[in-house]
Design an enzyme around this catalytic site. Structure first.
Site, PDB file in Angstrom:
ATOM      1  N   ILE B  16      29.198  48.757  36.664  1.00  0.00           N
ATOM      2  CA  ILE B  16      30.152  49.128  36.916  1.00  0.00           C
ATOM      3  C   ILE B  16      30.339  50.774  36.416  1.00  0.00           C
ATOM      4  CG2 ILE B  16      32.772  48.505  37.580  1.00  0.00           C
ATOM      5  CD1 ILE B  16      32.236  45.041  37.051  1.00  0.00           C
ATOM      6  N   GLU B 151      42.307  45.822  41.679  1.00  0.00           N
ATOM      7  CA  GLU B 151      41.870  45.563  42.439  1.00  0.00           C
ATOM      8  C   GLU B 151      40.863  45.375  42.542  1.00  0.00           C
ATOM      9  OE1 GLU B 151      42.989  45.228  46.205  1.00  0.00           O
ATOM     10  OE2 GLU B 151      41.378  43.604  46.153  1.00  0.00           O
ATOM     11  N   LYS B 227      40.351  34.825  38.707  1.00  0.00           N
ATOM     12  CA  LYS B 227      40.903  35.059  39.906  1.00  0.00           C
ATOM     13  C   LYS B 227      42.290  34.932  40.415  1.00  0.00           C
ATOM     14  CE  LYS B 227      36.030  37.235  40.263  1.00  0.00           C
ATOM     15  NZ  LYS B 227      34.998  36.941  40.323  1.00  0.00           N
TER      16      LYS B 227
END
Lengths: 160, 334
Positions: B16, B151, B227
């Site tokens: 990432i 997000e 999540k």
């Protein structure tokens, strides 16, 4: 059909209108006026199909008229729903009859599809259960209890 | 338009982190022209050291070194660890992109706390700290008058939290169901489409780089559970932690169950059910919007005014996840 009406002029007429609009043939009206603000009314009528009954119920709801009970051909009528799920485990060996009987206390097991690869392997069983919409919590409770007790993996439908 | 220089610290330069650097190289000019900000990377931290250059790190050179596993050869490499970099370098935004450890939330938790306490905004893709300490972190951010944006913690590139914030303001969110883990969805799809066993499907997922060497985190539903905890807090105002989520994974799903579902026009998917605070395999009709294949993620939101909204997309991947991270960066600066 048993209704609870407000004890004000015209309320009975408003309750009867949806029945006649949707083709119901009214056979009798029992109107018991008591001391309370609400009056209990029992209407007997003939209708041609389920759709007509649904439309009558919908119109009564729109007018805030509470339907306390519906008897269809003498039996209590309820909003039927069907729940589907798969059980993975030793479903046959752990007395499937007992599983079905316990579920049938709340609803009705209407379809069973079993896949059993071999006696020693876990089987997969899909069940459809017809039940009264109001009993969903009780139904889920009994299914969860069975799964915990018999060590089944439960795969519920998204709505279940 | 007067250009504002914004300093960023990147903590974690794995898939990432590198995705963020690659996207920044590509979109730097676009961001300058459209938002009037020049994003400069002041520090890049890895597990055993950091690269610091307050005038802006050369990303192209750094990426080349990182791809060849030679980050330590960088002229500005030092053994200063991330926590000390946070204390030493005053950035505008800290990007916390380290891997999630759902048991402790570390090292991300201490990085985020320290950054917020030092008055730096935080944008993160790290699920564990938020899944475990959502309310506490929000309180720290609030009391230090900085923003904490996350997000990218849920479903990679899919805009869910910002969709609620920017496009569903007046709605009450009534339910959220989602396929929030690409690996488990890939495995279940392979089992359904090719009739293979879970082991074979997992092996293939590892070969194509979708599953980790230890896929337990995905297959056991832990990743989805984290999540669900974040969505419950952020979209449904529930004060819950990861430990409140009831989790059943897909490890015991048999090929026979998959076939049985198929016979009845259904599929089995690992679903995060936010209302119920639950992760479990569920039966869904083949024509349902949540029936997405491969490693895709899908989220169905039911709101009181907008009714059903389903978004589908890539839930992982460095580049794709960077889309959400930049959305948060720009939101912090707006």
């Amino acid at each position: 059909m048993k209704l609870s009406l407000k004890d004000v002029p015209g309320s009975l007429l408003r309750a009867l209108e949806p029945v006649s609009i949707h083709g119901g043939n009214i056979l009798s009206v029992l109107h018991s006026r008591g001391e309370k603000e609400l009056v209990s009314v029992q209407i007997s009528f003939k209708i041609k199909d389920q759709l007509a009954l649904d439309l009558i119920k919908k119109d009564l709801k729109k007018q805030n008229i509470r339907v306390s009970e519906i008897l269809l051909e003498g039996k209590r009528y309820y909003s039927k729903k069907t729940l589907s799920f798969i059980l993975i485990g030793h479903v046959i060996d752990t007395d499937i009859r007992n599983t079905v009987d316990r579920i049938n206390e709340i609803g009705l097991v209407s379809d069973i599809d079993v896949v059993m690869p071999s006696p020693e392997k876990k089987s997969s069983v899909m069940m459809n259960i017809d039940f009264d919409d109001k009993r969903i919590k009780k139904l889920n409770k009994i299914i969860n209890e069975i799964c915990k007790e018999k060590k089944f993996l439960l795969i519920r439908s998204l709505e279940g | 338009m007067k250009l504002k220089i914004v300093k960023l610290t990147i903590i974690g330069f794995g898939g990432i982190g590198k995705g963020v650097a690659k996207v920044l190289l590509k979109k730097k000019g676009f961001i300058k022209r459209n938002y009037g900000v020049d994003l400069n990377i002041s520090a890049i931290c890895e597990i055993d050291g950091s690269i610091i250059d307050e005038n802006g790190i050369d990303l192209k050179e750094t990426l080349e070194l990182a791809e060849n596993k030679k980050l330590k050869k960088h002229k500005n490499w030092s053994s200063i660890i991330a926590l000390d970099v946070i204390k030493k370098i005053k950035s505008d935004i800290v990007l916390e992109l380290t891997p999630s450890d759902i048991k402790s939330g570390q090292p991300g938790l201490k990085h985020i706390k320290e950054s917020l306490k030092r008055g730096m905004h935080v944008v993160t893709s790290n699920k564990a700290p938020l899944a475990l300490k959502f309310s506490e972190l929000q309180e720290i951010a609030k009391s230090n008058r900085v923003k904490l944006k996350y997000e990218a913690t849920v479903a990679g590139a899919l805009p869910i939290i910002n969709l609620r914030k920017h496009a569903l303001q007046i709605n009450k969110i009534e339910s959220i169901h989602g396929i929030l883990n690409g690996t488990s969805n890939y495995v279940l799809t392979k089992m359904a489409e090719e009739g293979v066993s879970m082991d074979a499907a997992l092996k293939e997922a590892q070969e194509v780089g979708i599953a980790e060497a230890d896929p337990g985190y995905d297959i056991k539903g832990i990743d989805t559970g984290a999540k669900v905890a974040i969505l419950a807090n952020s979209l449904m105002n529930m004060k819950v932690s990861f430990n409140d989520i009831e989790i059943t994974g897909i490890e015991d799903i048999t090929p026979e169950a998959i076939e049985l579902a198929k016979k009845h026009n259904c599929v089995i998917k690992l679903i995060g059910d936010v209302n119920r605070l639950e992760v479990s395999p569920r039966l869904i009709p083949v024509n349902h919007p949540l029936n997405v294949s491969g490693a895709l993620n899908a989220v169905m939101i039911h709101a009181d005014i907008a009714k059903n909204i389903t978004i589908v997309g890539h839930g992982a991947g460095g580049i794709e996840t960077a889309s959400s991270l930049f959305s948060d960066i720009l939101d912090v600066l707006s």
